[in-house]
Design an enzyme around this catalytic site. Structure first.
Site, PDB file in Angstrom:
ATOM      1  N   ARG A  79       0.611  -1.182  -0.070  1.00 48.52           N
ATOM      2  CA  ARG A  79       0.133  -0.334  -0.101  1.00 48.52           C
ATOM      3  C   ARG A  79       0.923   1.347  -0.087  1.00 48.52           C
ATOM      4  O   ARG A  79       2.076   1.018   0.796  1.00 48.52           O
ATOM      5  CB  ARG A  79      -0.933  -0.011   0.838  1.00 48.52           C
ATOM      6  CG  ARG A  79      -1.221  -0.899   1.428  1.00 48.52           C
ATOM      7  CD  ARG A  79      -2.530  -1.267   2.336  1.00 48.52           C
ATOM      8  NE  ARG A  79      -3.469  -2.568   2.181  1.00 48.52           N
ATOM      9  CZ  ARG A  79      -4.716  -2.443   3.042  1.00 48.52           C
ATOM     10  NH1 ARG A  79      -4.234  -1.885   4.398  1.00 48.52           N
ATOM     11  NH2 ARG A  79      -5.128  -3.538   3.331  1.00 48.52           N
ATOM     12  N   ARG A  91       2.003   1.004  10.093  1.00 54.53           N
ATOM     13  CA  ARG A  91       1.950   1.532   8.724  1.00 54.53           C
ATOM     14  C   ARG A  91       3.309   1.373   7.624  1.00 54.53           C
ATOM     15  O   ARG A  91       3.476   2.714   8.089  1.00 54.53           O
ATOM     16  CB  ARG A  91       1.222   3.050   8.733  1.00 54.53           C
ATOM     17  CG  ARG A  91       0.323   3.261   7.469  1.00 54.53           C
ATOM     18  CD  ARG A  91      -0.396   5.051   8.028  1.00 54.53           C
ATOM     19  NE  ARG A  91      -1.234   4.916   8.858  1.00 54.53           N
ATOM     20  CZ  ARG A  91      -1.998   4.569   9.141  1.00 54.53           C
ATOM     21  NH1 ARG A  91      -2.919   4.351   8.138  1.00 54.53           N
ATOM     22  NH2 ARG A  91      -3.091   4.532  10.163  1.00 54.53           N
ATOM     23  N   GLU A 123      -7.109  -0.573  15.516  1.00 58.65           N
ATOM     24  CA  GLU A 123      -7.098  -1.608  14.600  1.00 58.65           C
ATOM     25  C   GLU A 123      -6.793  -2.539  13.801  1.00 58.65           C
ATOM     26  O   GLU A 123      -5.246  -2.039  13.522  1.00 58.65           O
ATOM     27  CB  GLU A 123      -7.927  -0.663  12.915  1.00 58.65           C
ATOM     28  CG  GLU A 123      -8.282  -2.221  12.216  1.00 58.65           C
ATOM     29  CD  GLU A 123      -7.776  -1.610  10.986  1.00 58.65           C
ATOM     30  OE1 GLU A 123      -7.893  -3.012  10.033  1.00 58.65           O
ATOM     31  OE2 GLU A 123      -7.823  -0.201  10.071  1.00 58.65           O
ATOM     32  N   SER A 178      -9.889  -5.933   9.788  1.00 54.98           N
ATOM     33  CA  SER A 178     -11.864  -5.259   9.637  1.00 54.98           C
ATOM     34  C   SER A 178     -12.025  -6.423   8.287  1.00 54.98           C
ATOM     35  O   SER A 178     -12.095  -7.629   8.055  1.00 54.98           O
ATOM     36  CB  SER A 178     -11.259  -3.890   8.246  1.00 54.98           C
ATOM     37  OG  SER A 178     -10.536  -2.764   9.105  1.00 54.98           O
ATOM     38  N   ARG A 184       0.308  -6.254  12.251  1.00 53.15           N
ATOM     39  CA  ARG A 184      -0.001  -5.103  13.392  1.00 53.15           C
ATOM     40  C   ARG A 184       0.128  -6.250  14.602  1.00 53.15           C
ATOM     41  O   ARG A 184      -0.214  -5.799  16.174  1.00 53.15           O
ATOM     42  CB  ARG A 184      -1.403  -4.591  13.542  1.00 53.15           C
ATOM     43  CG  ARG A 184      -0.656  -4.001  12.420  1.00 53.15           C
ATOM     44  CD  ARG A 184      -2.009  -2.859  12.451  1.00 53.15           C
ATOM     45  NE  ARG A 184      -1.731  -1.738  11.310  1.00 53.15           N
ATOM     46  CZ  ARG A 184      -2.926  -0.532  11.390  1.00 53.15           C
ATOM     47  NH1 ARG A 184      -3.915  -0.698  12.022  1.00 53.15           N
ATOM     48  NH2 ARG A 184      -2.125   0.405  10.322  1.00 53.15           N
TER      49      ARG A 184
END
Length: 424
Positions: free
Chosen positions: A260, A275, A347, A350, A389
């Protein structure tokens, strides 16, 4: 992607769904394009019918020795007109398709209204955040002190937002991915799949990353794209197919690298592994019938939660509000794990239900047993979990005052029996 027939049948409901996302009404513009498209199709059909009839009249006139020039001229004119109508129809259809392609999915009725992540609604919590008799450190401080997490080396190789893991931390990351796959396949019935990480544009269109989110992706020089998530490849396994409903649900799991650009993340989480441009993730994808979609989402959330529970990591589940909901989804539940170093929930998964939005974009249909008619499938996806994460959460929850990290019980078999990671 939306069905223009559904918009035609209930434009007010469509506009109301857009309004919940803070968007202006669009039904009038879309239905105008649709009306023009249908009018062109009708005119072309009438012209073709007249051309066929005139062609027959030419044959009869010639056979009877009559002058057929007027009919010949009419047929020639109709041929030209048909080409014009087809070109105009194609242009209008392209306009309509592109307009529909940019529109987000309609939120489910029970999705909370809100402007941003501050309006998300907490549904439940599990576990108690770890308590320490010392000031807990963040993962990057722990990893660098261990000599097993190197951001400088990664920056020299690739730039910012990359990391080099070494030794036991590298093995711990690998162990987490393998552990997650084993749980999801053995306990929850997902089929393990290995997929490419380079895809064509139509795959990203099918799951909705294109055209709207091109800036979030990495593109190669030969017009292929690096996947941002295995949702892209797993969901597209059945693109352009008709799946028999008795074979549903299909449940797939893949551990892949994800890429990403983090285009909108300037200044956010600049330190550490939160990130990254490249990371590992176990993705869970389901293809099912329309009736089973919502229940499958609840099941999938449980599959993701099971990993955190087995690792003994405290977390909470929140329902994303309309302002924070991904463009392709009808409903999303985020699972947020407690990070001891940050002293807050972040988070880690999802879990989303797309309804038939993605299936329409990739023409993925299902057929009830014994019937000829087909309908669009429902697709769902979720992280089970984001490996990097999870590594962060484990490091911070299992840290000791001396900077060492205890290995969670369920991971010890994957770590060769190692019980604690310490500086060598």
């Amino acid at each position: 992607m939306f069905d223009i027939k559904a918009i035609r049948d209930n434009p007010a409901a469509f506009d109301a769904g857009l309004a919940r996302r803070g968007l202006e009404p669009r039904s009038a513009d879309l239905l105008d394009l649709d009306a023009r498209r249908r009018a062109l199709i009708t005119e072309a059909q009438e012209a073709q019918s007249r051309r066929n009839a005139a062609s027959k009249d030419i044959g009869r006139a010639k056979k009877a020795g009559e002058d057929a020039q007027a009919l010949i001229d009419e047929v020639a004119g109709l041929k030209t007109r048909l080409a014009e109508l087809e070109a105009e129809r194609d242009r209008v259809e392209t306009q309509l398709t592109e307009a529909l392609a940019w529109l987000p999915n309609t939120p489910a009725d029970d999705v909370p209204d809100g402007a941003d992540e501050n309006d998300n609604v907490e549904l439940r919590r599990w576990g108690t955040p770890a308590a320490f008799d010392f000031e807990p450190r963040e993962h990057f401080a722990l990893g660098e002190a261990l000599g097993q997490m190197d951001f400088e080396a990664a920056a020299a190789l690739s730039g910012s937002r990359f990391v080099v893991l070494k030794g036991a931390l590298a093995r711990l990351e690998r162990a987490l991915g393998q552990f997650m796959l084993d749980v999801q396949t053995a306990d929850h019935g997902y089929e393990e799949v290995t997929t490419p990480v380079l895809v064509r544009e139509d795959a990203l269109f099918g799951t909705g990353q294109l055209p709207k989110f091109a800036d979030d992706l990495f593109r190669t020089t030969d017009d292929r794209w690096l996947i941002p998530t295995a949702e892209v490849t797993l969901t597209n396994l059945h693109r352009e197919q008709i799946v028999e409903e008795e074979s549903l649900p299909r449940r797939y799991a893949a551990l892949t690298y994800c890429f990403r650009s983090e285009a909108g993340a300037a200044g956010r989480d600049t330190r550490g592994m939160i990130r990254q441009h490249q990371f590992n993730k176990v993705e869970l994808v389901s293809v099912t019938t329309p009736e089973a979609g919502e229940a499958e989402q609840e099941r999938k959330v449980g599959c993701a939660e099971a990993i955190l529970q087995k690792l003994g990591l405290a977390y909470r589940v929140v329902s994303l509000c309309t302002g924070d909901l991904g463009a392709t989804m009808r409903r999303t539940y985020d699972i947020e794990v407690w990070l001891a170093g940050q002293q807050r929930y972040r988070e880690i998964s999802s879990v989303s239900w797309a309804g038939d939005y993605q299936a329409r974009r990739m023409n993925l249909r299902c057929r009830p047993k014994g019937e000829r008619e087909t309908r669009f499938c429902h697709t769902l996806n979720g992280s089970g979990l984001a490996v990097g994460r999870t590594l962060i959460a484990v490091m911070e929850a299992y840290q000791a005052a001396d900077g060492s990290i205890a290995v969670p019980e369920v991971l010890k078999p994957y770590m060769g029996g190692l019980e604690r990671i310490a500086a060598s």
